[in-house]
Design an enzyme around this catalytic site. Structure first.
Site, short mmCIF file in Angstrom:
data_model
loop_
_atom_site.label_atom_id
_atom_site.label_comp_id
_atom_site.label_asym_id
_atom_site.label_seq_id
_atom_site.Cartn_x
_atom_site.Cartn_y
_atom_site.Cartn_z
N PRO A 171 0.72 13.02 -24.14
CA PRO A 171 1.55 14.08 -23.54
C PRO A 171 2.94 13.58 -23.15
CG PRO A 171 -0.09 13.28 -21.96
CD PRO A 171 -0.29 12.48 -23.20
N LYS B 70 -0.48 6.62 -15.33
CA LYS B 70 0.93 6.37 -15.55
C LYS B 70 1.19 6.28 -17.06
CE LYS B 70 1.59 5.77 -11.03
NZ LYS B 70 1.60 4.60 -10.19
N ASN C 105 7.25 -0.62 -13.38
CA ASN C 105 6.46 -1.78 -13.82
C ASN C 105 5.47 -1.38 -14.91
OD1 ASN C 105 5.92 -4.08 -11.09
ND2 ASN C 105 7.65 -2.74 -11.37
N SER D 211 9.28 10.01 0.41
CA SER D 211 8.42 9.30 1.38
C SER D 211 8.71 7.80 1.34
CB SER D 211 6.94 9.60 1.12
OG SER D 211 6.53 9.04 -0.11
N LYS D 212 9.02 7.26 0.16
CA LYS D 212 9.37 5.83 0.08
C LYS D 212 10.73 5.60 0.75
CE LYS D 212 7.54 2.83 -1.65
NZ LYS D 212 6.51 1.87 -1.15
N ALA E 36 0.85 -1.21 0.00
CA ALA E 36 0.00 0.00 0.00
C ALA E 36 0.87 1.24 0.00
CB ALA E 36 -0.90 0.00 1.23
N HIS F 124 12.15 16.61 -12.63
CA HIS F 124 12.03 15.33 -13.37
C HIS F 124 13.36 14.55 -13.36
CE1 HIS F 124 10.08 13.49 -17.25
NE2 HIS F 124 10.39 12.57 -16.34
N THR G 38 10.80 1.08 -4.20
CA THR G 38 11.06 1.53 -5.56
C THR G 38 12.52 1.92 -5.76
OG1 THR G 38 10.61 3.39 -7.05
CG2 THR G 38 10.23 3.80 -4.74
N ASP G 39 12.98 1.86 -7.01
CA ASP G 39 14.35 2.32 -7.31
C ASP G 39 14.46 3.85 -7.22
OD1 ASP G 39 12.89 3.02 -9.58
OD2 ASP G 39 14.28 2.13 -11.03
N GLU G 40 13.30 4.53 -7.14
CA GLU G 40 13.36 6.01 -7.16
C GLU G 40 14.01 6.58 -5.91
OE1 GLU G 40 9.88 7.93 -8.81
OE2 GLU G 40 9.32 6.12 -9.89
N TYR H 79 7.30 11.84 -3.58
CA TYR H 79 7.01 10.39 -3.60
C TYR H 79 8.24 9.59 -3.19
CZ TYR H 79 6.76 5.68 -5.60
OH TYR H 79 6.82 4.32 -5.78
P1 NAD Z 1 -1.04 1.71 -6.80
O1 NAD Z 1 -1.16 3.18 -6.60
O2 NAD Z 1 -1.57 1.09 -8.05
O3 NAD Z 1 -1.75 0.93 -5.59
C1 NAD Z 1 -1.64 1.34 -4.26
C2 NAD Z 1 -2.74 0.67 -3.47
O4 NAD Z 1 -2.61 1.08 -2.09
C3 NAD Z 1 -4.15 1.07 -3.90
O5 NAD Z 1 -4.96 -0.08 -3.99
C4 NAD Z 1 -4.62 2.01 -2.78
O6 NAD Z 1 -6.03 1.97 -2.59
C5 NAD Z 1 -3.88 1.44 -1.59
N1 NAD Z 1 -3.70 2.44 -0.52
C6 NAD Z 1 -3.26 3.72 -0.66
N2 NAD Z 1 -3.25 4.33 0.55
C7 NAD Z 1 -3.65 3.40 1.46
C8 NAD Z 1 -3.82 3.42 2.87
N3 NAD Z 1 -3.57 4.53 3.58
N4 NAD Z 1 -4.24 2.29 3.49
C9 NAD Z 1 -4.50 1.16 2.78
N5 NAD Z 1 -4.37 1.10 1.43
C10 NAD Z 1 -3.94 2.20 0.77
O7 NAD Z 1 0.51 1.39 -6.60
P2 NAD Z 1 1.41 0.29 -7.32
O8 NAD Z 1 1.94 0.85 -8.58
O9 NAD Z 1 0.69 -0.99 -7.34
O10 NAD Z 1 2.61 0.21 -6.29
C11 NAD Z 1 2.57 -0.70 -5.19
C12 NAD Z 1 3.86 -0.58 -4.41
O11 NAD Z 1 4.97 -0.87 -5.25
C13 NAD Z 1 4.11 0.83 -3.87
O12 NAD Z 1 4.66 0.72 -2.59
C14 NAD Z 1 5.10 1.44 -4.83
O13 NAD Z 1 5.92 2.39 -4.18
C15 NAD Z 1 5.90 0.22 -5.25
N6 NAD Z 1 6.50 0.27 -6.59
C16 NAD Z 1 5.75 0.59 -7.69
C17 NAD Z 1 6.33 0.58 -8.96
C18 NAD Z 1 5.54 0.89 -10.20
O14 NAD Z 1 6.11 0.99 -11.29
N7 NAD Z 1 4.22 1.01 -10.14
C19 NAD Z 1 7.68 0.26 -9.10
C20 NAD Z 1 8.41 -0.07 -7.95
C21 NAD Z 1 7.81 -0.08 -6.71
P1 TYD Z 2 5.32 7.48 -14.71
O1 TYD Z 2 4.58 6.40 -15.41
O2 TYD Z 2 4.54 8.53 -14.00
O3 TYD Z 2 6.36 6.77 -13.72
P2 TYD Z 2 7.58 7.42 -12.85
O4 TYD Z 2 7.44 8.89 -12.85
O5 TYD Z 2 7.36 6.82 -11.50
O6 TYD Z 2 8.82 6.94 -13.53
O7 TYD Z 2 6.24 8.21 -15.76
C1 TYD Z 2 7.20 7.50 -16.53
C2 TYD Z 2 7.99 8.51 -17.33
O8 TYD Z 2 7.10 9.12 -18.29
C3 TYD Z 2 8.52 9.67 -16.50
O9 TYD Z 2 9.79 10.07 -17.03
C4 TYD Z 2 7.50 10.78 -16.71
C5 TYD Z 2 7.01 10.55 -18.13
N1 TYD Z 2 5.61 10.91 -18.42
C6 TYD Z 2 5.31 11.64 -19.55
O10 TYD Z 2 6.21 12.05 -20.34
N2 TYD Z 2 4.00 11.94 -19.80
C7 TYD Z 2 2.99 11.55 -18.97
O11 TYD Z 2 1.79 11.86 -19.24
C8 TYD Z 2 3.31 10.77 -17.80
C9 TYD Z 2 2.23 10.32 -16.86
C10 TYD Z 2 4.65 10.47 -17.58
#
Ligand code: NAD
Ligand code: TYD
Length: 350
Positions: free
Chosen positions: A211, A195, A186, A159-160, A83, A290, A131-133, A156
């Site tokens: 965009p 995203k 992912n 906080s991670k 979460a 960025h 996350t790698d961020e 973001y």
């Molecule tokens: P997401 O935003 O799709 O899902 C987050 C989920 O957490 C949602 O279902 C939301 O309802 C729930 N949530 C948010 N606040 C909450 C709270 N206070 N209590 C209970 N539930 C809550 O995110 P995601 O992309 O699936 O990412 C999941 C995890 O993986 C995150 O910790 C993120 O930092 C990490 N991560 C994501 C990516 C990516 O590319 N998406 C990559 C690396 C790591």
């Molecule tokens: P995003 O999917 O938001 O993931 P993250 O910022 O966590 O890497 O964005 C991926 C890359 O795409 C990032 O460099 C920002 C860029 N981006 C755009 O150029 N246009 C968009 O509308 C969005 C959402 C992201």
């Protein structure tokens, strides 16, 4: 045997992880708690919602009394903590929501697990998904390893990073049995269309502008979501307590090349003239702060635990596009906001 608490299981990665654990480990009891923010969608879990070893509970990870009552009831032996508030652009407009869920929420989960496990940490796991961020931004050369110093640069990622530090602090101070993984970007089914990849797929289908922030030269390392949750499964079961593992795809793309690849594949799949979708590309104002480039060195995970990504990107992206084209109802529910009624329909009537 485990009784597993998955947090954020209705989100993108959480739903794939929940599905994998529920279907692969029928002997485990899996309880998914999710606040169902805009990013939580129970339609992501429709196919497993009636599984006998699965239960969903709506709840907030910042709510300590709720967490305590849940631990009391289920006597969890493991936590898989997904979460989070996860979108960088939202963290720029509302940073405190990220501090609340990602930092305070992780602290509340750690505290609750410590209270229930402190007399016996044997066979317990607190797995934090990160996350790698947290490592900041790379120049043109180099990779993030597990030793790279943290240098988060968005609310973001900050906080991670704070949540990762808290998890390690509980390991060092209280011997809490923790594991952490830091994964690259992912992509795949059930990805919320704010995203880059699902947003562009949705906009190409609907002939809307694509965009691109700045010049589109920022680089991300993309991993198919099922490969990510497979890595989590391997680390959960065979990774060492107290360790961190980087997970990545060795698959770097500039945003503009990635969007052009999407356009090319979608022109073919939609029967459009070659180059038609590329015309939708629109350069827009860059994201504040960025990060230029993320790239993961996942050697430790490969050498120690034998994990490698299974899919080539062109194949993964083709599967992803096909999923969105075949699941227009899911996409329409998400973009119209209808998915938020699913909880009331499915759960409130019980
Ligand atoms: P997401 O935003 O799709 O899902 C987050 C989920 O957490 C949602 O279902 C939301 O309802 C729930 N949530 C948010 N606040 C909450 C709270 N206070 N209590 C209970 N539930 C809550 O995110 P995601 O992309 O699936 O990412 C999941 C995890 O993986 C995150 O910790 C993120 O930092 C990490 N991560 C994501 C990516 C990516 O590319 N998406 C990559 C690396 C790591
Ligand atoms: P995003 O999917 O938001 O993931 P993250 O910022 O966590 O890497 O964005 C991926 C890359 O795409 C990032 O460099 C920002 C860029 N981006 C755009 O150029 N246009 C968009 O509308 C969005 C959402 C992201």
């Amino acid at each position: 045997m485990h009784t597993v608490l998955i947090t954020g299981g209705a989100g993108f990665i959480g739903s794939h992880l929940t599905r994998l654990f529920v279907t692969k480990y029928s002997q485990y009891k899996i309880v998914n708690i999710d606040k169902l923010t805009y990013a939580g969608n129970l339609e992501n879990l429709k196919d497993i919602e009636h599984s006998p070893n699965y239960e969903f509970v709506k709840g907030d990870i910042t709510d300590l009394p709720f967490l305590r009552s849940l631990f009391e009831k289920h006597q969890f032996t493991a936590v898989l903590h997904c979460a989070a508030e996860s979108h960088v652009d939202r963290s720029i407009t509302d940073p405190l929501a990220f501090v609340t869920t990602n930092v305070v929420g992780t602290g509340c989960l750690l505290q609750t697990a410590k209270e229930f496990w402190k007399d016996n940490f044997d066979n317990k796991i607190f797995y934090h998904i990160s996350t790698d961020e947290v490592y900041g931004s790379l120049g043109k050369e180099g990779f993030f390893t597990e030793e790279t110093a943290y240098d988060p640069r968005s609310p973001y990622s900050a906080s991670k990073a704070a949540s990762d530090h808290l998890v390690r602090a509980f390991y060092h101070t209280y011997h809490m049995p923790v594991k952490i993984s830091n994964c690259s970007n992912n992509y795949g089914p059930f990805h919320f269309p704010e995203k880059l990849i699902p947003l562009c797929i949705h906009n190409i289908i609907n002939n809307k502008p694509l965009p691109i922030y700045g010049k589109g030269e920022n680089i991300r390392d993309w991993l198919y979501v099922e490969d990510h949750v497979r890595a989590i499964d391997v680390i959960f079961h065979t990774g060492k307590i107290g360790e961190t593992y980087n997970i990545g795809g060795h698959n770097e793309w500039t945003n503009i090349d990635l969007v052009k690849e999407l356009c090319k594949q979608m022109d073919l799949k939609l029967g459009r003239e070659t180059g038609a979708s590329e015309k939708l590309i629109t350069y827009v104002k860059d994201r504040a702060g960025h990060d230029l480039r993320y790239a993961i060195d996942a050697t430790k995970l490969k050498n120690e635990l034998g994990w490698m990504p299974s899919l080539q990107f062109e194949e993964g992206i083709s599967k992803t596009i096909d999923w969105y084209l075949n699941n227009t109802e899911w996409l329409n529910h998400v973009t119209s906001g209808n998915y938020q009624n699913y909880y009331e329909q499915q759960y409130d009537k019980r």
